[in-house]
Enzyme design. Structure first.
Site, PDB file in Angstrom:
ATOM      1  N   TYR A 195      -9.695  -1.001   2.892  1.00 39.79           N
ATOM      2  CA  TYR A 195      -9.495  -0.592   4.177  1.00 39.79           C
ATOM      3  C   TYR A 195      -8.811   0.997   4.493  1.00 39.79           C
ATOM      4  O   TYR A 195      -8.530   1.555   3.607  1.00 39.79           O
ATOM      5  CB  TYR A 195      -7.847  -1.530   4.275  1.00 39.79           C
ATOM      6  CG  TYR A 195      -8.432  -2.864   5.047  1.00 39.79           C
ATOM      7  CD1 TYR A 195      -8.629  -3.035   6.435  1.00 39.79           C
ATOM      8  CD2 TYR A 195      -8.380  -4.002   4.394  1.00 39.79           C
ATOM      9  CE1 TYR A 195      -9.301  -4.113   7.131  1.00 39.79           C
ATOM     10  CE2 TYR A 195      -8.573  -5.152   4.983  1.00 39.79           C
ATOM     11  CZ  TYR A 195      -8.924  -5.138   6.261  1.00 39.79           C
ATOM     12  OH  TYR A 195      -9.331  -6.622   6.822  1.00 39.79           O
ATOM     13  N   ASP A 245       0.846  -1.183  -0.080  1.00 40.44           N
ATOM     14  CA  ASP A 245      -0.064  -0.191  -0.003  1.00 40.44           C
ATOM     15  C   ASP A 245       0.825   1.185   0.196  1.00 40.44           C
ATOM     16  O   ASP A 245       0.337   2.349  -0.360  1.00 40.44           O
ATOM     17  CB  ASP A 245      -1.089  -0.056   1.165  1.00 40.44           C
ATOM     18  CG  ASP A 245      -2.024  -0.942   1.168  1.00 40.44           C
ATOM     19  OD1 ASP A 245      -2.656  -1.239  -0.234  1.00 40.44           O
ATOM     20  OD2 ASP A 245      -2.690  -1.744   2.099  1.00 40.44           O
TER      21      ASP A 245
END
Length: 677
Positions: free
Chosen positions: A387, A303
């Site tokens: 998320y 990420d």
């Protein structure tokens, strides 16, 4: 009003970003900008300036730039903003730079209008006139051997949303389009061997409109207000990014990739300003998913390296993301087309009560002292597709630093047949919704500077004495001690967590001994949420995420060695593995009593459950960086006590006792309490 020059650690301002972009455009025409960020000052030059800023030249402001030009050609360069001029411009072969917000946004529209995707939606049970109800989460493709690294790709995880306010993650689809970001078109669609049509169940929602329809919110919560009537106890100095609080002083940086970065962290120990860390940040993370079926093996997002915690950061809201008396810092990021995007309130800073700092009551006479603690929190929140990651850096009064991460948001989901066996690779969290097992593994990068730059890392294990019961050394068999293993080389530093021995790691300065204990001054990493990387050795994830193979690595400091998975992470194959493995080399380099960087991988393994859906309660992950043999005694005894009475004051019926208790506190349910003497 004084005019401040940028602190050398300050992120590039909007004006500096615009200048760097203008210089590149003049020299190279229209290109797509993927990175325009501060090249951090060379450490030797920076440490000299920090030691004597009045008589040492200020480090130059230099912008790192990464662009994609016509034909998908990738270039990286440096722009000296004081020149201003380009000092480096190099084409990069076989690598893809970080994915931009604009690229992510383009995929969904491309999927909705592609004839082959429309046909797959029809097969799944979605008519062509409902393509506006089809959504996708654009993900990096990870690595796919069919396409390699020279074609810039994303994969689209597909969903359906019957109504605009529905959560699409409860309506996953079973196929996966692949998007060419340069040509802006779908080039392939991965279709499973076993088709799983869309399941249209009644929606399970978490927003306020749905909750009100279901009977409304709980009505038994009374307000909790946080007030600081005299203002906050921290202050911002210089350019507004250096903070001072409770003997701490440090610089708060921010970049497109890591988000929050802390530099030149010092602690004022009774007038002696002592350096502790030169730089600290979360430098990378990987989220490997555990379903081996194609194409789910590609789901292992980096990420930070593939999307950027800075690029994905939220604009924080007062009273929601941060509560109390809040100070905010904005962030500025380049757009792909060459503009500047402002993220308002990208960072929030505030204090919180932190319970009891220390307390003791003597049972003989009821003499008592109790001192309450407070903590300083510096927070950013970024959203990576489904998320959310709330990243808090907590500074405590006793010299402890606590990186604290809260995971929330929504599970990544996949469609399943009624009664289908998930084979243990996932969990049915709602009817027809399969949430796959996965890990969240974060890499903490620490450049220690504990009373000076030459530091050593020791692995510390709690072990029983080797001497047997009945021996002179251990007659009763109860002896145990802290076994210290000095990590001498990069190879020896590759160590793993051991819960059986309460393993920790000490970063110490062997050249400075504690005046009381005689031991080297140090900071200890206390980290117990340290799962090993579960994908097997030789797997695609194992090759790409070398930093996650061990809990701790130690390397010798070098400028620009910041990214443990490599400079350019999207679509790397892991062969060769870039970043940390390159720096470790053959493992023989000494990392003892020198300028070192410690890399620590920690996190959680998540086996989803229905309680995690449709939105996930925050899951905390934390660790501590604690001073050990750093101070000569408890460093917080001078924090004002809430209540203190000595034996002599008890005997004198409380005369002279200190009572600074919170007068706003009150009994919750009536009754009585013991009256202080």
């Amino acid at each position: 009003m004084p005019v401040y020059l940028p602190h050398p650690f300050d992120p590039l301002s909007s004006v500096e970003i615009e200048l760097a972009i203008a210089i590149v455009k003049r020299a190279h025409g229209d290109v797509n900008f993927h990175v325009v960020s501060l090249q951090e000052p060379r450490k030797a030059q920076m440490t000299a300036w920090l030691a004597d800023s009045q008589n040492t030249p200020r480090p130059d402001r230099v912008a790192e730039v990464v662009v994609i030009a016509a034909g998908g050609k990738v270039y990286e360069g440096l722009v000296d903003l004081s020149g201003p001029k380009i000092t480096k411009w190099t084409q990069v072969h076989g690598a893809q730079p970080i994915i931009t917000i604009e690229e992510l946004a383009a995929v969904e529209h491309g999927c909705r209008t592609d004839p082959a995707v429309i046909e797959q939606c029809r097969i799944s049970g979605i008519p062509a006139d409902e393509m506006h109800k089809v959504y996708c989460d654009p993900w990096t493709i990870g690595y796919d051997e069919r396409f390699g690294s020279n074609v810039r790709l994303q994969q689209a995880l597909m969903y359906y949303r019957p109504e605009i306010d529905n959560c699409q993650y409860q309506y996953p689809l079973d196929f996966c389009p692949i998007w060419n970001s340069v040509e802006k078109k779908i080039i392939a669609i991965d279709i499973p061997k076993i088709r799983r049509p869309l399941i249209k169940n009644d929606p399970l929602e978490y927003h306020h409109l749905a909750i009100e329809k279901q009977g409304g919110y709980r009505k038994d919560l009374k307000p909790i207000n946080i007030t600081q009537p005299e203002g906050v106890s921290f202050k911002m100095s210089g350019t507004g990014r250096e903070i001072e609080w409770q003997n701490w002083k440090f610089h708060i940086g921010f970049n497109y990739r890591e988000g929050l970065v802390f530099n030149n962290i010092t602690f004022n120990d009774k007038g002696n300003v002592r350096p502790i860390f030169y730089r600290m940040s979360l430098s990378e993370m990987v989220v490997p998913y555990g379903n081996p079926e194609h194409p789910h093996q590609r789901k292992h997002a980096f990420d930070l390296g593939e999307y950027g915690a800075g690029y994905l950061t939220n604009s924080l809201a007062l009273g929601c993301d941060c509560k109390g008396s809040i100070h905010y810092l904005d962030a500025f990021m380049p757009t792909q087309a060459g503009g500047v995007r402002k993220v308002k309130n990208a960072i929030c800073i505030h204090e919180e009560d932190d319970g009891i700092l220390f307390k003791h009551t003597d049972f003989r006479d009821e003499s008592t002292i109790v001192t309450r603690a407070r903590k300083l929190i510096i927070q950013q929140i970024f959203t990576a597709a489904n998320y959310e990651y709330a990243v808090q850096w907590v500074f405590h009064q006793d010299g402890t630093i606590q990186p604290d991460i809260k995971l929330t948001g929504i599970l990544n989901t996949y469609v399943m047949h009624e009664g289908e066996d998930t084979n243990g690779w996932g969990t049915q969290v709602a009817k027809g919704v399969n949430a796959h097992n996965h890990q969240h593994l974060f890499c903490l990068r620490i450049n220690p500077n504990i009373d000076g730059p030459n530091n050593t890392v020791n692995m510390v294990d709690a072990v029983a004495s080797d001497a047997p019961v009945g021996s002179p050394e251990n007659f009763y068999g109860n002896a145990f001690y802290a076994k210290r293993t000095r990590l001498e080389t990069t190879a020896q530093s590759m160590t793993d967590y051991n819960g059986a021995t309460s393993r920790s790691w000490d970063m110490c300065n062997e050249n400075k001994l504690n005046a009381v204990s005689g031991k080297p001054v140090s900071y200890k990493i206390v980290s117990r949420e340290v799962p090993g990387l579960l994908p097997k050795e030789g797997s695609l994830v194992w090759k790409r995420a070398a930093f996650a193979r061990h809990a701790v690595h130690v390397t010798k400091y070098a400028d620009d060695q910041l990214w443990p998975a490599g400079d350019h992470v999207p679509q790397t194959s892991g062969e060769p593995s870039h970043g940390l493995t390159e720096w470790i080399g053959d493992g023989t380099e000494s990392v003892a009593n020198t300028d070192v960087v410690l890399w620590h991988t920690f996190g959680i393994t998540h086996f989803p459950a229905p309680e995690d859906f449709p939105v996930m309660p925050a899951e905390p992950i934390t660790l501590l960086l604690r001073p050990r043999h750093f101070f000569t005694c408890n460093p917080v005894m001078d924090v004002p006590a809430s209540y203190s009475i000595t034996p002599s004051q008890v005997a004198a019926k409380g005369l002279g006792a200190r009572d600074a208790t919170d007068k706003a506190s009150e009994l919750a349910l009536g009754g009585c309490c013991k009256t202080k003497l």
